[in-house]
Design a protein around this motif. Sequence first.
Motif, PDB file in Angstrom:
ATOM      1  N   ILE A  14      70.870  15.000  65.591  1.00  0.00           N
ATOM      2  CA  ILE A  14      69.958  14.153  64.813  1.00  0.00           C
ATOM      3  C   ILE A  14      68.963  13.457  65.738  1.00  0.00           C
ATOM      4  O   ILE A  14      67.744  13.457  65.488  1.00  0.00           O
ATOM      5  CB  ILE A  14      70.752  13.120  63.982  1.00  0.00           C
ATOM      6  CG1 ILE A  14      71.556  13.820  62.887  1.00  0.00           C
ATOM      7  CG2 ILE A  14      69.811  12.070  63.387  1.00  0.00           C
ATOM      8  CD1 ILE A  14      72.471  12.891  62.111  1.00  0.00           C
ATOM      9  N   VAL A  15      69.476  12.863  66.819  1.00  0.00           N
ATOM     10  CA  VAL A  15      68.607  12.171  67.777  1.00  0.00           C
ATOM     11  C   VAL A  15      67.652  13.172  68.426  1.00  0.00           C
ATOM     12  O   VAL A  15      66.457  12.896  68.593  1.00  0.00           O
ATOM     13  CB  VAL A  15      69.437  11.430  68.843  1.00  0.00           C
ATOM     14  CG1 VAL A  15      68.516  10.758  69.863  1.00  0.00           C
ATOM     15  CG2 VAL A  15      70.342  10.389  68.204  1.00  0.00           C
ATOM     16  N   PHE A  16      68.164  14.348  68.764  1.00  0.00           N
ATOM     17  CA  PHE A  16      67.348  15.391  69.380  1.00  0.00           C
ATOM     18  C   PHE A  16      66.202  15.801  68.452  1.00  0.00           C
ATOM     19  O   PHE A  16      65.042  15.915  68.882  1.00  0.00           O
ATOM     20  CB  PHE A  16      68.218  16.603  69.710  1.00  0.00           C
ATOM     21  CG  PHE A  16      67.478  17.748  70.337  1.00  0.00           C
ATOM     22  CD1 PHE A  16      67.236  17.791  71.704  1.00  0.00           C
ATOM     23  CD2 PHE A  16      67.014  18.803  69.555  1.00  0.00           C
ATOM     24  CE1 PHE A  16      66.549  18.850  72.283  1.00  0.00           C
ATOM     25  CE2 PHE A  16      66.328  19.870  70.123  1.00  0.00           C
ATOM     26  CZ  PHE A  16      66.089  19.890  71.488  1.00  0.00           C
ATOM     27  N   PHE A  17      66.500  16.004  67.192  1.00  0.00           N
ATOM     28  CA  PHE A  17      65.483  16.413  66.213  1.00  0.00           C
ATOM     29  C   PHE A  17      64.412  15.328  66.058  1.00  0.00           C
ATOM     30  O   PHE A  17      63.205  15.614  66.096  1.00  0.00           O
ATOM     31  CB  PHE A  17      66.138  16.715  64.868  1.00  0.00           C
ATOM     32  CG  PHE A  17      65.148  17.043  63.776  1.00  0.00           C
ATOM     33  CD1 PHE A  17      64.615  18.313  63.663  1.00  0.00           C
ATOM     34  CD2 PHE A  17      64.743  16.064  62.869  1.00  0.00           C
ATOM     35  CE1 PHE A  17      63.688  18.616  62.673  1.00  0.00           C
ATOM     36  CE2 PHE A  17      63.829  16.353  61.880  1.00  0.00           C
ATOM     37  CZ  PHE A  17      63.300  17.639  61.776  1.00  0.00           C
ATOM     38  N   TYR A  19      63.637  12.979  68.087  1.00  0.00           N
ATOM     39  CA  TYR A  19      62.962  12.759  69.374  1.00  0.00           C
ATOM     40  C   TYR A  19      61.842  13.766  69.602  1.00  0.00           C
ATOM     41  O   TYR A  19      60.735  13.395  69.988  1.00  0.00           O
ATOM     42  CB  TYR A  19      64.003  12.844  70.483  1.00  0.00           C
ATOM     43  CG  TYR A  19      63.491  12.609  71.882  1.00  0.00           C
ATOM     44  CD1 TYR A  19      63.350  11.317  72.382  1.00  0.00           C
ATOM     45  CD2 TYR A  19      63.184  13.680  72.722  1.00  0.00           C
ATOM     46  CE1 TYR A  19      62.905  11.090  73.676  1.00  0.00           C
ATOM     47  CE2 TYR A  19      62.737  13.461  74.018  1.00  0.00           C
ATOM     48  CZ  TYR A  19      62.599  12.172  74.493  1.00  0.00           C
ATOM     49  OH  TYR A  19      62.160  11.958  75.777  1.00  0.00           O
ATOM     50  N   TRP A  20      62.141  15.052  69.346  1.00  0.00           N
ATOM     51  CA  TRP A  20      61.166  16.097  69.665  1.00  0.00           C
ATOM     52  C   TRP A  20      60.262  16.491  68.483  1.00  0.00           C
ATOM     53  O   TRP A  20      59.146  16.968  68.693  1.00  0.00           O
ATOM     54  CB  TRP A  20      61.865  17.355  70.181  1.00  0.00           C
ATOM     55  CG  TRP A  20      62.431  17.189  71.562  1.00  0.00           C
ATOM     56  CD1 TRP A  20      63.737  17.249  71.929  1.00  0.00           C
ATOM     57  CD2 TRP A  20      61.698  16.939  72.778  1.00  0.00           C
ATOM     58  NE1 TRP A  20      63.878  17.056  73.289  1.00  0.00           N
ATOM     59  CE2 TRP A  20      62.642  16.862  73.837  1.00  0.00           C
ATOM     60  CE3 TRP A  20      60.348  16.763  73.071  1.00  0.00           C
ATOM     61  CZ2 TRP A  20      62.271  16.625  75.154  1.00  0.00           C
ATOM     62  CZ3 TRP A  20      59.972  16.527  74.394  1.00  0.00           C
ATOM     63  CH2 TRP A  20      60.932  16.454  75.417  1.00  0.00           C
ATOM     64  N   PHE A  21      60.730  16.258  67.263  1.00  0.00           N
ATOM     65  CA  PHE A  21      59.956  16.735  66.115  1.00  0.00           C
ATOM     66  C   PHE A  21      59.300  15.619  65.300  1.00  0.00           C
ATOM     67  O   PHE A  21      58.395  15.882  64.510  1.00  0.00           O
ATOM     68  CB  PHE A  21      60.840  17.580  65.194  1.00  0.00           C
ATOM     69  CG  PHE A  21      61.299  18.860  65.826  1.00  0.00           C
ATOM     70  CD1 PHE A  21      60.473  19.980  65.834  1.00  0.00           C
ATOM     71  CD2 PHE A  21      62.531  18.943  66.441  1.00  0.00           C
ATOM     72  CE1 PHE A  21      60.886  21.164  66.423  1.00  0.00           C
ATOM     73  CE2 PHE A  21      62.955  20.124  67.040  1.00  0.00           C
ATOM     74  CZ  PHE A  21      62.126  21.241  67.034  1.00  0.00           C
ATOM     75  N   VAL A  22      59.750  14.377  65.489  1.00  0.00           N
ATOM     76  CA  VAL A  22      59.153  13.255  64.763  1.00  0.00           C
ATOM     77  C   VAL A  22      58.363  12.357  65.717  1.00  0.00           C
ATOM     78  O   VAL A  22      57.213  12.015  65.449  1.00  0.00           O
ATOM     79  CB  VAL A  22      60.229  12.438  64.012  1.00  0.00           C
ATOM     80  CG1 VAL A  22      59.593  11.219  63.339  1.00  0.00           C
ATOM     81  CG2 VAL A  22      60.948  13.312  62.994  1.00  0.00           C
ATOM     82  N   ALA A  23      59.004  11.992  66.845  1.00  0.00           N
ATOM     83  CA  ALA A  23      58.363  11.072  67.789  1.00  0.00           C
ATOM     84  C   ALA A  23      57.740  11.785  68.980  1.00  0.00           C
ATOM     85  O   ALA A  23      57.376  11.153  69.969  1.00  0.00           O
ATOM     86  CB  ALA A  23      59.389  10.053  68.280  1.00  0.00           C
ATOM     87  N   ASN A  24      57.580  13.077  68.904  1.00  0.00           N
ATOM     88  CA  ASN A  24      57.164  13.885  70.050  1.00  0.00           C
ATOM     89  C   ASN A  24      55.807  13.508  70.615  1.00  0.00           C
ATOM     90  O   ASN A  24      55.573  13.586  71.819  1.00  0.00           O
ATOM     91  CB  ASN A  24      57.160  15.367  69.662  1.00  0.00           C
ATOM     92  CG  ASN A  24      56.847  16.276  70.833  1.00  0.00           C
ATOM     93  OD1 ASN A  24      57.248  15.980  71.952  1.00  0.00           O
ATOM     94  ND2 ASN A  24      56.144  17.361  70.592  1.00  0.00           N
TER      95      ASN A  24
END
Length: 482
Positions: A14-17, A19-24
């Motif tokens: 969840i954090v990975f998603f 981090y890279w796809f929302v806050a990228n």
Amino acid sequence: MLFNSIDFLIFLPIVFFLYWFVANKNLKYQNLLLLASSYYFYSCWDWRFLFLLIFSTQLDYYTGIKIFNSTRRTNKKIWLWISVGVNLGFLGVFKYYNFFAESFEQAMSLLGIKTSLGSLKVILPVGISFYTFHGLSYVIDIYYDRIKPERNFINYSLFVSFFPLLVAGPIERATHLLPQIVKKRDFNYRNAVDGLRQILWGLFKKIVIANNCAEFADTIFNNNSHQSGSTIILGALFFTYQIYCDFSGYSDIALGTAKLFGIDLLRNFSYPYFSRDIAEFWRRWHISLSSWFKDYLYIPLGGSKGGMWLKIRNTFIIFIVSGFWHGANWTFIIWGLLNAIYIMPSIIFNTNRNNIEIVAKGNFFPNFREIISIGITFTVTVFAWIFFRASNVTNAFLYIKEIFSYSILSLPKFEGMKNSYVILLLTFIMFFIEWFGREYQYGLAFVSKFKHRKMRWFMYYLLIFIIIYYSGKEQQFIYFQF
């Protein structure tokens, strides 16, 4: 939240998603997300201690700026000692008050004086020794003009609280981690794959080796008066494998997880059980703590520049403090003292830098002298671990006494002995893999060099299968108690 738990298996993707796809696209949002995730991760242990972590972070952030802005050396020193005093004060109350109170009462009783200081019934905040040392290194580096303070509170808080390293290290330095936090990070597929590989290796060491060896070690240590000398030795070996696979397994998972977010953490282990002397062992075991004590205690005490006596004194101080850092028990102090004694010959004869490179570099087999050196180093290390594992000094000596009995000539036997055969075999395979990959950052890294993709995936699936087979025991990591 344990790394080897279902909760973390859900939390990390969840954090990975996000981090890279929302806050990228925004570094500020990435850091804010990581900080919020880190605070959530920590609060899963006990949300009340989250306030202690935040207070410690605010203290060092504020004192760091005050130290930097002060024009007079006296004012700099005052702010430094406020940070050091408060941080060590919290550590002393939560971790060491009961030890000092009980030791004082026992010393007074020997003089015929009865005292009662009482004891504190408090839970040790998880990770307090680690995040305290993060903050201390930061303010000390500012005091000595090695770095400038970080003005962004979110960035500094993330340096202290980044969840992969928060509860059991590695103990990071501001000079290494903060530049990565304040710089934009781009997704690197190869780095992420390497991170997943390192996580897999860490989970194998923790779930398969450490958890099972812990079970066997507990059985033998908790019933040592009824065990043969050979079984006692086996118990010490089980703990030796347990503590290495538990702590280095945690470090592998932490470093691998950080790579998923484009961050490189300090290496904490470099195949310590392949060391040829104790000096080499301590360059390869808990590297971030050893280097911390070297930079912030050993060198300020004078290091090795003041003659042999000063060098010996400072070495003993470092190892005794290191033992005490691990826990408020005389067993840890004796463990540290033993390691100081072990390293003395190399200090006195100036051979402590003889073995810098990894053993048998460029060769598969070590030479005869290296085999003997590794064997001796490993043996004395196992002996010292007995004090580390024992509940008190009396039990440690009773345990050692059993080793030197006639029963040492008998075959080992304990409840669960048959189940241990497979674990011993898997432990041997684990060390074989680490030997084969000893010139890489972690044992399984050499698999990436396999030419055939099917061979790589066979290795990964095999490890995953074994991990799943032995999963189900959510045992905490050893170093959470430190």
